[in-house]
Design an enzyme around this catalytic site. Structure first.
Site, PDB file in Angstrom:
ATOM      1  CG  ASP A 285      -1.830   1.151   1.331  1.00 41.09           C
ATOM      2  OD1 ASP A 285      -2.361   1.550   0.288  1.00 41.09           O
ATOM      3  OD2 ASP A 285      -2.009   1.684   2.437  1.00 41.09           O
TER       4      ASP A 285
ATOM      5  CG  ASP B 121      -1.696   1.880   6.941  1.00 45.48           C
ATOM      6  OD1 ASP B 121      -2.199   1.686   5.815  1.00 45.48           O
ATOM      7  OD2 ASP B 121      -1.440   3.016   7.378  1.00 45.48           O
TER       8      ASP B 121
ATOM      9  CG  ASP C  17      -4.070  -1.967   2.930  1.00 44.62           C
ATOM     10  OD1 ASP C  17      -4.217  -1.790   1.719  1.00 44.62           O
ATOM     11  OD2 ASP C  17      -3.655  -1.084   3.708  1.00 44.62           O
TER      12      ASP C  17
END
Length: 1072
Positions: free
Chosen positions: A352, A693, A697
């Site tokens: 990410d 985080d 995700d």
């Protein structure tokens, strides 16, 4: 049932398309959209009834495995089952003949104890990691402010119900999913849900967006209100919120078994097959030769025990535990022990952006004022010459004006002022927070400015005007009031009549100024930065006296004629060390790709700063060569940026093309897309690691071969889904983890090669006993103390082996690299599995665990007789595995021959020199009554008993095996370099092991009465040690010669150099 689960995990949201009346009717509530503070809300009684009916507003905690069940899972692992089987059989044998098989009582107890100890070690480690994780988790929302019976009351977030009217303000987290019916400059941070780093404004009224995540009239559970305030109606609670739905999506995904699990299970199957086959075969041979069932069973048990390395499970578990403990000191928490090795084997790392690669904190990067382009710091960027960039200079005309506008024309504020600036939190919009943070570092009187120049009027930023205006009591030559404005560059510049130019004086805007503004703006925006324009107007006292009453409704304030001060660009900068970490990953042959919900331009701009994207995309190549995009050949392109909107329409050929590129960015992706990307990569053989985080995700984190979550910025859902957690949120720790994972793989490989080598020298004496009545050179108890004594200690010493070369591990290709050939082989094998009935046609994106195909037992049994399966079993493995053909040859043939010859020679030498018994005479003794304890006159005239002769000879074999294995300990150390020089001698635990092993073996042989329990003799002369020592020395030299020949025939595969990697840390890679 599968369909029901899917439906449950995908609750539809349509409230954003409803008007106020429809919301009131659906949820049976009352609110005043024009005067929100006068809303009635639910009555306390109604709220209590709904709470009783629907339950609390909490996310269901993930299911926990009961400790007893967890321990049983560890106990009945494949390898432990084999040990338990051996223990049970020895006890059965003891039950049949307790007198002659008395030793089986404690042999069985030892085997059972070892299996329990193995399970206990893994169980303790798993529980310890779970306890640490639990201390970080908090699945229950904090307090909330609700309107009940027309009054604002503080309630527990868990007590909110559908239809509750809730008030949220800056700094609050939304306690549930809300339909916003009143908003005052309200903005929320949705990055945890969508990956979008920009603050999202909340407005009222029916939304024009189909996608509820894009709707401006909804605020979602867990989203932070970063500016303004608002009122909303609770429309989803607990597991039915968007965050709950994503958590449900996470729960529906299961991991594949880790590569280490698969390979250890394969090794166990190989050893079990060998052990059971040998035991059955030699049971039959012994039975037909001796006619005694008891003797045949005892013999078969000896064979079975000899084939099974009892200490191997403990060795593997403890090696992984030691590595996990080392990683914990580097702020990496491993929830699953096998994840340590998995990280070293990944071929693809999907990460990410917001909060993982970047700080999720807007930071000023450039300023443009008075025709001067400045860096935000005293240093300049690497392309400063091209940009005509100058270092920051506070005395440059216009700079102080920008700083004052940033400090005064803002709604951001510090949470406290009694601590140093760098220790304060800022409440407010991310962009305004970045400007305030930057200004506070430069202006020492930042806390005094608000009181010195008080605000008399303000119009906050809104989506219609796209600017923020404030008027302050700040005197100048022509009056007492100064107007400040900041906002969208094109809107602010259009409202300006003058511009602050080279000498710091305002001049009328002409075309040259417009061109300079446009060029600078495009340059800043082209880097993926957020750009703001700044303007001011010195209000003349004749028109605007100090007591002038400004009115928003009357619009009696200036909107044109401003003086343009300059432009400022901000970005969410990379975290410290991210660029170098990604560079190291790529040098290690790992494909790193970004999967983000952010804008493609922003994602690409960050990617180019952090070594993730170095080459040009097809669009850049086309622009550079001035040709249409479709004329650029795919073979010329090594970088690609994919928009999330196109993912659902990608064909298998499109996916193959995407994953063939070395530099990949997926932008504007949803949680579903992230999961889809992971599944697609796994389907072509990639071992996928995912970092993230946010809640968005978590499904991908759970499905990945190794999910890596952030602790400090990570959501509870993401931490629960991940297998590994970075406790300090330092992405660079991943590189240390990869190095540790690769090191533990090689150390495991060395340890297994070492441990299994002694099996054949333990089995061969039983084999020759069955074939030609050669005396058994090593007894069952001696085998046990080999496996659980010095062998266990020596095997554990490999956990502390350093890398064979300082940087070699991170220059190697992944052990199972993915290539066009490997993809083709994988697909070919899948077709074979379909033909055999072991698999079925599937779509990687649509496959769910509820629909997982499980072949019947009959199909599996039938496949065992298929030539295809056996051909595949003996085919060359793709990439490097834990136990390959080379290792099998060393463990089962080459090294064991050396060791057996040395130990058996020492065995016969003792019989001949001490008792005058030749090998042929030893066979005769074995055939004629065996090695009984009665007094006996040996051929050399020595009077003793045959039991003593056998015990002394077996002592030589046992101690000789220890000595041979001591040299093998060094021979197995080197897989990348020759086993000579300083490296094999570096590990101090090797020497501790040798000393401890010598003491242990010495006690077993030479210390009475302990030696009696193990059927050894303290009368063994040290002279006989020379034979196995010489054999061991030959073994080391042979291993060096063997290594040199193999490397000549098959050189090491190193990762190719990557041109353009920038590995020196700068403020552009660290964000400092």
């Amino acid at each position: 049932m599968a369909e029901a689960k899917k439906k449950k995990a995908r609750v539809e949201l349509d409230e954003h398309r409803l008007d106020f009346a429809q919301i009131k009717e659906r949820y049976g509530t009352s609110f005043n959209e024009t005067a929100a503070q006068s809303s009635q809300g639910l009555t306390a009684g109604e709220a209590a009834n709904r709470l009783n009916q629907n339950g609390p507003n909490i996310l269901t905690p993930p299911k926990k495995v009961h400790p007893v069940v967890l321990f049983l899972e560890c106990l009945f692992a494949v390898f432990n089952c084999l040990l338990i089987l051996c223990a049970v059989i020895t006890w059965i044998l003891f039950g049949i003949d307790p007198i002659n098989n008395f030793s089986n009582s404690y042999i069985g107890a030892i085997l059972m104890g070892v299996s329990i100890l193995n399970a206990l070690i893994e169980f303790v480690q798993i529980r310890k990691s779970a306890a640490i994780l639990d201390s970080f988790m908090n699945m229950i929302p904090a307090k909330a402010t609700a309107v009940r019976d027309s009054a604002l009351v503080a309630v527990q977030g868990a007590d909110l119900v559908l239809g509750d009217v809730v008030y949220v303000k800056m700094g609050d987290k939304c306690p549930a999913d809300l339909y916003v019916f009143f908003a005052s400059d309200m903005k929320v941070d949705n990055s945890s849900l969508t990956g979008e780093s920009d603050p999202q404004p909340r407005t009222v009224g029916v939304s024009s967006f189909e996608n509820p995540l894009e709707a401006l009239n909804l605020a979602f559970n867990g989203s932070l209100v970063i500016s303004g305030d608002g009122y909303g109606v609770v429309i989803r609670c607990g597991d039915n919120t968007v965050i709950g739905q994503i958590a449900g999506l996470t729960g529906g995904e299961k991991k594949r078994p880790s590569p280490l699990t698969v390979e250890i299970n394969r090794l166990v199957i190989i050893m079990s097959t060998l052990a059971i086959t040998s035991a059955v075969a030699f049971f039959l041979v012994s039975y037909f030769r001796s006619g005694s069932l008891n003797t045949a069973l005892a013999f078969a048990i000896g064979i079975l025990i000899a084939w099974v390395p009892q200490g191997l499970p403990a060795t593997v578990t403890m090696l992984l535990s030691i590595a996990a403990k080392r990683m914990a000191t580097k702020n990496v928490l491993v929830k699953d022990l096998k994840g340590v090795e998995t990280l070293g084997g990944i071929t693809m790392l999907a990460t990410d952006k917001t909060g993982t690669l970047t700080k999720n904190q807007m930071t000023v990067t450039y300023l443009w004022t008075s025709e001067t382009f400045s860096s935000a710091t005293s240093s300049v960027s690497f392309d400063a010459a091209e940009l005509q960039e100058k270092p920051f200079n506070l005395e440059l005309p216009g700079i102080r004006d920008i700083l004052y506008i940033s400090a005064l024309c803002t709604r951001a504020r510090f949470d406290k002022i009694d601590v140093p600036v760098d220790q304060r939190q800022i409440l407010g919009d991310a962009t305004e927070s970045g400007l305030l943070r930057y200004t506070a570092k430069i202006l020492s009187n930042i806390d005094e400015l608000g009181g010195k120049y008080p605000k008399v009027f303000e119009i906050p930023f809104n989506s219609e005007t796209k600017w923020h205006m404030s008027i302050h009591k700040k005197a100048h030559a022509n009056g007492k009031l100064t107007l400040y404005m900041k906002g969208a560059p094109e809107r602010v510049f259009r409202a300006c009549q003058n511009i602050l130019w080279t000498n710091g004086e305002p001049v009328p805007v002409v075309q040259a100024h417009k061109d300079a503004f446009q060029t600078t703006y495009e340059n800043m925006a082209g880097k993926g930065h957020r750009v703001l324009a700044f303007a001011q107007l010195l209000l003349p006292e004749s028109e605007y006296p100090v007591d002038y009453a400004f009115d928003k409704e009357a619009k009696n304030y200036p909107t044109t004629g401003f003086c343009f001060v300059g432009l400022v660009s901000l970005e969410d900068p990379p975290k410290h060390g991210v660029r170098e970490a990604i560079g190291h990953c790529r040098e290690a042959g790992i494909k790193v790709m970004m999967v983000t919900g952010d804008h493609p331009l922003t994602a690409e701009a960050i990617g180019r700063k952090i070594n993730l994207m170095l080459s040009d995309t097809k669009e850049r190549i086309a622009k550079r060569n001035n040709v249409p995009v479709d004329q650029v050949a795919e073979s010329d392109v090594n970088a690609i940026v994919i928009h999330g909107e196109s993912i659902d329409g990608l064909t298998e050929a499109d996916w193959d093309n995407i994953f063939s590129k070395d530099e990949i960015i997926f932008a504007r992706t949803s949680p579903k897309h992230k999961l889809q990307i992971v599944k697609r990569a796994q389907s072509i053989g990639h071992l996928v690691g995912v970092t993230g985080d946010g809640v968005n995700d978590s499904p991908a984190l759970k499905k990945a071969d190794l999910g890596i979550a952030m602790n400090q910025s990570g959501s509870d859902v993401s931490k629960e889904a991940a297998a590994m957690i970075l406790l300090d949120d330092n992405f660079a720790s991943i590189v240390q983890g990869i190095t540790e994972g690769r090191l533990i793989f090689y150390n495991l490989k060395k340890s297994i090669r070492y441990v299994i080598t002694h099996i054949v020298p333990e089995v061969l004496p039983y084999l020759f006993y069955a074939i030609c009545d050669l005396p058994i050179a090593i007894g069952g108890m001696q085998i046990l103390v080999v496996d659980l004594g010095f062998e266990l200690l020596a095997a554990l010493s490999y956990a502390f082996e350093p890398p064979e070369t300082p940087t070699g591990l991170m220059k190697l290709l992944p052990r199972r690299p993915v290539s066009a050939e490997s993809i083709e082989l994988l697909r070919e094998r899948h077709k074979e599995d379909i033909h055999l009935g072991l698999a079925r046609e599937k779509d990687p994106e649509k496959e769910s665990e509820d629909e997982e195909y499980k072949p019947s037992f009959g199909v599996i049994l039938r496949s065992w007789f298929s030539p295809t399966l056996w051909r595949r079993a003996f085919a060359k493995s793709a990439g490097e595995v834990l136990v390959d053909t080379n290792a099998m040859l060393w463990m089962y043939i080459e090294a064991p021959i050396f060791e057996y010859v040395g130990c058996q020679t020492a065995f016969f030498l003792v019989l001949y020199r001490d008792f005058g018994i030749t090998p042929s005479e030893s066979v005769n003794i074995q055939r004629n009554g065996g090695w009984t304890p009665e007094p006996f006159v040996f051929p050399n005239g020595y009077i003793s008993n045959k039991a003593e002769a056998l015990a002394r000879a077996q002592s030589a074999y046992y101690f000789g095996l220890f000595l041979c294995q001591s040299f093998n300990l060094f021979a197995c150390k080197c897989l990348i370099t020759l086993p000579f020089g300083k490296y094999p001698l570096q590990n101090r635990f090797t020497w501790i092991t040798l000393v401890a092993g010598a003491l242990f073996a010495g006690i077993i042989v030479y210390v009475p009465p302990i030696n009696l329990g193990f059927f050894t003799s303290y009368q063994l002369l040290p002279l006989y040690w020379l034979v196995p020592m010489a054999t061991g020395l030959l073994l080391v030299f042979y291993s060096g010669l063997r290594f040199a020949i193999l490397r000549r025939l098959k050189p090491m595969s190193w990762s190719p150099d990557i041109q353009g990697l920038r590995m020196h840390p700068t403020r552009w890679s660290t964000g400092r």
